[in-house]
Design a protein around this motif. Structure first.
Motif, PDB file in Angstrom:
ATOM      1  N   SER A  22       0.805  -1.101   0.003  1.00  0.00           N
ATOM      2  CA  SER A  22       0.034  -0.242  -0.038  1.00  0.00           C
ATOM      3  C   SER A  22       0.830   1.494  -0.032  1.00  0.00           C
ATOM      4  N   GLN A  23       1.983   1.116   0.492  1.00  0.00           N
ATOM      5  CA  GLN A  23       3.192   2.253   0.424  1.00  0.00           C
ATOM      6  C   GLN A  23       4.210   1.912  -0.450  1.00  0.00           C
ATOM      7  N   VAL A  65       2.646   4.885   6.873  1.00  0.00           N
ATOM      8  CA  VAL A  65       1.377   4.762   6.820  1.00  0.00           C
ATOM      9  C   VAL A  65       0.933   3.237   6.827  1.00  0.00           C
ATOM     10  N   ASP A  76      -3.964  -1.092   5.887  1.00  0.00           N
ATOM     11  CA  ASP A  76      -5.260  -1.310   6.394  1.00  0.00           C
ATOM     12  C   ASP A  76      -5.613  -2.679   6.422  1.00  0.00           C
ATOM     13  N   GLU A 108      -7.953  -6.225  -2.409  1.00  0.00           N
ATOM     14  CA  GLU A 108      -7.769  -5.205  -3.414  1.00  0.00           C
ATOM     15  C   GLU A 108      -7.014  -3.773  -2.790  1.00  0.00           C
ATOM     16  N   TYR A 109      -6.611  -4.006  -1.479  1.00  0.00           N
ATOM     17  CA  TYR A 109      -5.514  -2.848  -1.223  1.00  0.00           C
ATOM     18  C   TYR A 109      -4.602  -2.734  -1.898  1.00  0.00           C
ATOM     19  N   SER A 110      -4.329  -1.498  -2.086  1.00  0.00           N
ATOM     20  CA  SER A 110      -3.089  -1.190  -3.617  1.00  0.00           C
ATOM     21  C   SER A 110      -2.332   0.024  -3.024  1.00  0.00           C
ATOM     22  N   ASP A 111      -1.232   0.262  -3.718  1.00  0.00           N
ATOM     23  CA  ASP A 111      -0.360   1.303  -3.488  1.00  0.00           C
ATOM     24  C   ASP A 111      -1.293   2.657  -3.703  1.00  0.00           C
ATOM     25  N   TRP A 112      -0.951   3.586  -2.586  1.00  0.00           N
ATOM     26  CA  TRP A 112      -1.930   4.867  -2.577  1.00  0.00           C
ATOM     27  C   TRP A 112      -1.497   5.563  -4.066  1.00  0.00           C
ATOM     28  N   TYR A 122     -12.301   5.585  -0.557  1.00  0.00           N
ATOM     29  CA  TYR A 122     -11.041   4.976   0.187  1.00  0.00           C
ATOM     30  C   TYR A 122      -9.766   5.165  -0.342  1.00  0.00           C
ATOM     31  N   GLN A 132      -6.984   7.342   1.134  1.00  0.00           N
ATOM     32  CA  GLN A 132      -5.310   6.794   1.103  1.00  0.00           C
ATOM     33  C   GLN A 132      -4.424   7.834   0.557  1.00  0.00           C
TER      34      GLN A 132
END
Lengths: 948, 64
Positions: free
Chosen positions: A544-545, A798, A801, A900-904, B8, B12
């Motif tokens: 995510s980062q 950060v 999540d 589906e969390y992903s790089d911001w 979201y 982010q």
């Protein structure tokens, strides 16, 4: 090119600032100091008989065939181990030498099968050549004495055999395993007459040993003792074509050696500037997929995905496709259409797909699979340095004193470069590994990392900021470099930020899991240990980062002055062969070729003028956005070239729903991949052996891809894209891939000096190739950053999540292994399955025991997104609390589990952090059962109607 | 597109710019949305209830 062995100068080339001049057989020659007499003789056009020498290995002096006489010296020294000296006068052909050499050859031949006519190395055998060269006519000892004839061959390896009776124990294979590959799997077992080559322990064969099947031993063998099985079956090749490997981002150059249209073997090309004659098991041997029975070579269409496929002509397939795409555009507008191209395709193909989407479809909905791997590299390095690429060539590692490998596993994913790292570490360079797993770089024969920062998955930015904290607060920053090369004010802001106590290793230890003392020691080593080079992979980007981590790496390199010269730098290890190129070619929704934003009026108008169209000035959809938009009905048609998003992208169920919602899904590929289950059109693709073009590897090296054989489907991939464009009414008339590269060069400043003709002449070129750098750029940012001043970016940690908790207490990371490649479409259709027939879940012994799981058990792997089942491998390679698997097999569908969390910044998926639970299982998940049924239904091909 | 997903993603982005301070974070978030978001995504979040967005995102969206 006809078939002839690659030139062999006997010992390696030497780089030296001084030279020496000597006389060999009456000819004067000047060579770099440190060059062997053997190599000097070869370079002067002569040839000294040899058996244990080859120019990929250091001189060994064992075979006693390369003896020479040197005026003023006693005896007959071996020329491979004698260094050339000023004024030396050497004789390589004398009566005395001839007698000695014949005597040596007599001994060799007295214990060698005399089956030359039926030997697979006939006419391609150095022993045979040497027998001829020394004029051997008789063997005084006869052949009846004790010998090794009739010993059983080792056939265990799927690709090559070892025939001990053909072995002359010259040790070339053993030394290749040591000096070239660095695995040290081979040894000479026994002494004297009992000496024999042995893989692993005495009880091992080649397959069960530590051998990684790189083929270096096979290439080094002067006889047929180690020989490709394909040569044994098909015979000696009769022609060869130099081309570039289509597996990982190292970009190895190979000689494809053929008989007619039949590929006999792939042999690493010594003049390849990325691989210098080395290879890995995939590039060397895993090419059988090209002719696999699963390959589809006829276009197919269907009205709906519930119907069986119908084989049709190219004309019918293209007319059907164009009709659907045009209808969608007419009804819903150009932004309802898009394309996805692949980092496996050539620059020319990728360029053409983005051109089709932009100039033909009329949208910027174009993306490529770098979205799910190195898109954060593009964002991060462009922001900090000004260009989206690694800074060094691979050779630079030879001058590195400290090598930091972050989130990458080169021995598995970039094996040829891993060998270079290992060799450099064995020469004395220090190694720092930042990885949750104990990869082979942490500890392997003669390689030991000075520091292994085994961080908790998801805490890269915290660790990198802690390293920066130590650098700054302990006064280790290179302020002269920073003042000259970077924005000083931004540096000051960054210093204030990283100096805060909350970024200290001690404060962060509970977060990262890395002992503060280790972080401090690693930071000191990197900052003060000489040339510091960073190599990183998807363990950095797929978070995510991800983009923040890339920028944190760039910050660290700038702060320590490790940019702009050989031996240092920031180097993304690209996963696929043409990740760099696909990104260079503008296969991103916000950028035109050369990383220029679509909103830039002057850039856009240059393309508009050249292409004769008006382009959309707004950024388009990324792959994940396309899926989301499909579900709300605003994205309805996609052309997917060479990518299997259903298997490779996260949250498989969501991708499947998105694809199912579209009205026209076109898959252009070699096989009916998983995505094709939801496709309406299948356009058969061509392999890298069947087309012309270029790939750009991780060091920005543009290399030729040459057509080795005619495409099985009748068309190169760029021709298919052009045919689709023409069917849609777009008047393209390229007749060769070189014309596409000319257009790329015309429109892309960093490619200005690149052409097929130039590549033919130079072999390869590293961009930028333009007026400022006419011969290319092995190292970037030498006198200044591309963006002007290097930019320090504040990268606050950060946390992701994706959280562990009582229901999902473990962290899953995914990756790939040496013997398989990405979704496995290619490697699963080769003998690579011998090593890796299924995806396995690595789990720590403690976690396994707590769950009652034993090695080899079936387990259920569940996340908040989905679940699958696979077998467990209990190993302490992973830390407690962390599990790991690969995504090579569709039966497992590891991405059913990922989120589906992903790089911001880029939406690169967070493959490396998924909270999961592992429990014993006794069968496949519901998803696996349902998917297996759907997959079988979807792959049906209707019987062709009988001809009238 | 799923508005929850867009909220979201925007949040982010804003969280990763937070260390710059509020004003710069708002500007950087707005700039990021302009540079990297498809127009339909921007239009949708512009039409969203600002109260459903984090303050930085709401301020950034107001600048689009």
């Amino acid at each position: 090119m006809g078939y002839e062995r690659q030139a062999d100068f006997g010992t390696p080339e030497v780089q030296s600032g001084t030279s020496v001049t000597l006389t060999i057989d009456g000819r004067e020659i000047t060579v770099p100091a440190g060059t062997s007499v053997m190599r000097a003789a070869s370079q002067s056009g002569g040839s000294i008989p040899k058996l244990c020498a080859t120019d990929s290995l250091q001189g060994f002096g064992s075979c006693r065939l390369c003896l020479v006489e040197i005026e003023g010296r006693k005896g007959t020294p071996s020329s491979c181990t004698t260094l050339a000296e000023d004024g030396m006068v050497v004789h390589t052909q004398t009566e005395r030498l001839a007698k000695l050499r014949r005597g040596v050859m007599e001994l060799y031949i007295s214990d060698h099968p005399l089956d030359c006519l039926t030997c697979s190395a006939n006419n391609d055998c150095e022993l045979q050549d040497m027998a001829a060269a020394v004029g051997l006519r008789d063997v005084r000892y006869g052949y009846e004495g004790e010998n090794h004839l009739g010993t059983k061959p080792d056939l265990s390896n799927p690709y090559f055999l070892f025939a001990p009776d053909k072995c002359i124990v010259c040790s070339r294979c053993v030394r290749a395993c040591d000096e070239v590959q660095g695995t040290l799997a081979l040894t000479v077992d026994g002494r004297g007459f009992a000496s024999k080559i042995s893989a692993g322990q005495p009880s091992d064969n080649f397959l069960s040993s530590e051998c990684v099947s790189c083929g270096a031993c096979v290439q080094a063998c002067p006889t047929s003792a180690l020989m490709e099985k394909s040569v044994k079956q098909m015979g000696k090749p009769e022609r060869s074509v130099v081309t570039t490997c289509a597996y990982c981002g190292v970009g190895c150059a190979f000689r494809a050696e053929l008989k007619g249209e039949q590929l006999v073997r792939m042999v690493p090309w010594k003049d390849g500037k990325a691989n210098h004659g080395h290879s890995c098991v995939k590039g060397r041997f895993a090419w059988g997929y090209a002719n696999h029975q699963d390959r589809i070579t006829t276009p197919m269409i269907r009205q709906s995905v519930t119907e069986p496929w119908r084989e049709v002509s190219w004309e019918e397939a293209l007319a059907f496709t164009a009709g659907r795409l045009n209808a969608i555009r007419e009804k819903h507008g150009p932004r309802a259409l898009g394309g996805i191209t692949s980092s496996r395709c050539t620059n020319e193909e990728t360029f053409l797909v983005q051109k089709l989407v932009r100039a033909g479809f009329g949208s910027n909905n174009i993306d490529n699979c770098a979205r799910v791997c190195h898109s954060p590299t593009g964002y991060g390095l462009k922001t900090t340095f000004g260009t989206s690429a690694g800074t060094q060539n691979f050779d630079s590692v030879d001058q590195a004193d400290v090598i930091m490998v972050i989130g990458a596993n080169p021995p598995d994913a970039h094996p040829v470069f891993a060998s270079r790292i290992k060799q450099r570490v064995r020469q004395g360079a220090k190694l720092i590994v930042v990885d949750p797993r104990r990869t082979d770089l942490v500890h392997s024969p003669h390689v030991e990392a000075a520091h292994h920062l085994a961080l908790r998955p998801g805490t890269n930015v915290a660790v990198l900021t802690a390293l920066a904290h130590v650098t700054v607060t302990e006064g280790l920053a290179h302020e002269d470099f920073i003042r000259e090369r970077c924005d000083w004010d931004e540096y000051q802001d960054w210093v204030r930020f990283v100096s805060e106590e909350r970024h200290s290793p001690e404060f962060l230890e509970p977060v990262t899991g890395v002992p503060a003392s280790e972080i401090r020691a690693a930071a000191r080593l990197y900052a003060t240990g000489g040339n510091g080079a960073i190599y990183y992979g998807l363990g950095v980007t797929e978070h995510s980062q991800g983009s923040s981590a890339v920028m944190a790496i760039a910050n660290l390199a700038m702060a320590t002055g490790n940019i702009g010269r050989p031996g240092v730098g920031v180097n993304p290890l690209r996963g696929q062969n043409n990740v760099q190129g696909a990104c260079d070619m503008g296969a991103f929704p916000h950028e035109l070729p050369g990383y220029r934003h679509i909103s830039d009026v002057s850039v856009r108008s240059a393309f508009e003028q050249d292409w004769g169209v008006t382009l959309d000035s707004e950024p388009g959809l990324r792959i994940n956005n396309m899926i989301d938009a499909a579900l709300d009905g605003s994205f309805l048609g996609v052309y997917i070239q060479g990518e299997d998003i259903l298997q490779s992208d996260p949250n498989t169920k969501h991708v499947a729903e998105g694809l199912a919602a579209m009205e026209c899904v076109i898959v252009h590929d070699l096989f009916l991949n998983e995505t094709a289950n939801y496709a309406h059109v299948f356009l058969p693709g061509s392999t890298f052996l069947e087309k012309n073009g270029t790939f750009t590897n991780a060091e920005r090296r543009i290399q030729p891809v040459r057509k080795v054989m005619e495409p099985a489907n009748g068309l190169e991939d760029w021709e298919v894209t052009q045919a689709l464009a023409r069917a849609m009414g777009i008047d393209w008339n390229y007749t060769h891939a070189s014309q596409i590269l000319d257009e790329i060069a015309r429109l892309t400043p960093t490619f200005k000096g690149v052409s097929f003709a130039r590549l033919e002449q130079e072999g390869s070129l590293q961009w930028p190739v333009n007026d400022a750098f006419p011969d290319g750029s092995p190292v970037m940012h030498v006198d200044g950053f591309v963006r002007g001043k290097g930019k320090f970016v504040v990268t606050d940690y950060v946390p992701t999540d994706e959280k562990t908790g009582p229901r999902y207490p473990l962290l899953l990371t995914t990756g790939r292994i040496l013997t398989q490649y990405n979704v496995g479409a290619q490697t699963r259709r080769t003998a690579q399955t011998v090593w890796h027939p299924e995806d396995l879940l690595e789990i720590h012994p403690t976690d396994a025991e707590n769950r009652g799981v034993c090695d080899g058990d079936w387990v259920r792997l569940a996340s908040r997104t989905g679940e699958t089942t696979l077998r467990a491998r209990v190993t302490d390679r992973v830390a407690p609390g962390v599990v790991y698997t690969t995504f090579h097999h569709p039966e497992t569908q590891a991405n059913v589990v990922t989120t589906e969390y992903s790089d911001w910044a880029t939406n690169c998926p967070e493959y490396k952090v998924t909270a999961v639970q592992v429990t014993p299982s006794n069968g496949p998940s519901d998803w696996q059962e349902d998917y297996a049924e759907l997959s079988a239904q979807s792959r049906r091909i209707a019987d062709a109607e009988p001809a009238e | 597109m799923d508005i929850e997903r867009l909220r979201y993603m925007a949040d982010q982005i804003a969280r990763n710019f937070a260390a710059l301070g509020e004003e710069q974070a708002i500007a950087a978030t707005a700039d990021h949305l302009v540079k990297f978001w498809d127009p339909r995504m921007r239009e949708q979040i512009k039409a969203d209830d600002p109260a459903a967005l984090s303050p930085v995102v709401a301020a950034a969206v107001a600048r689009l």
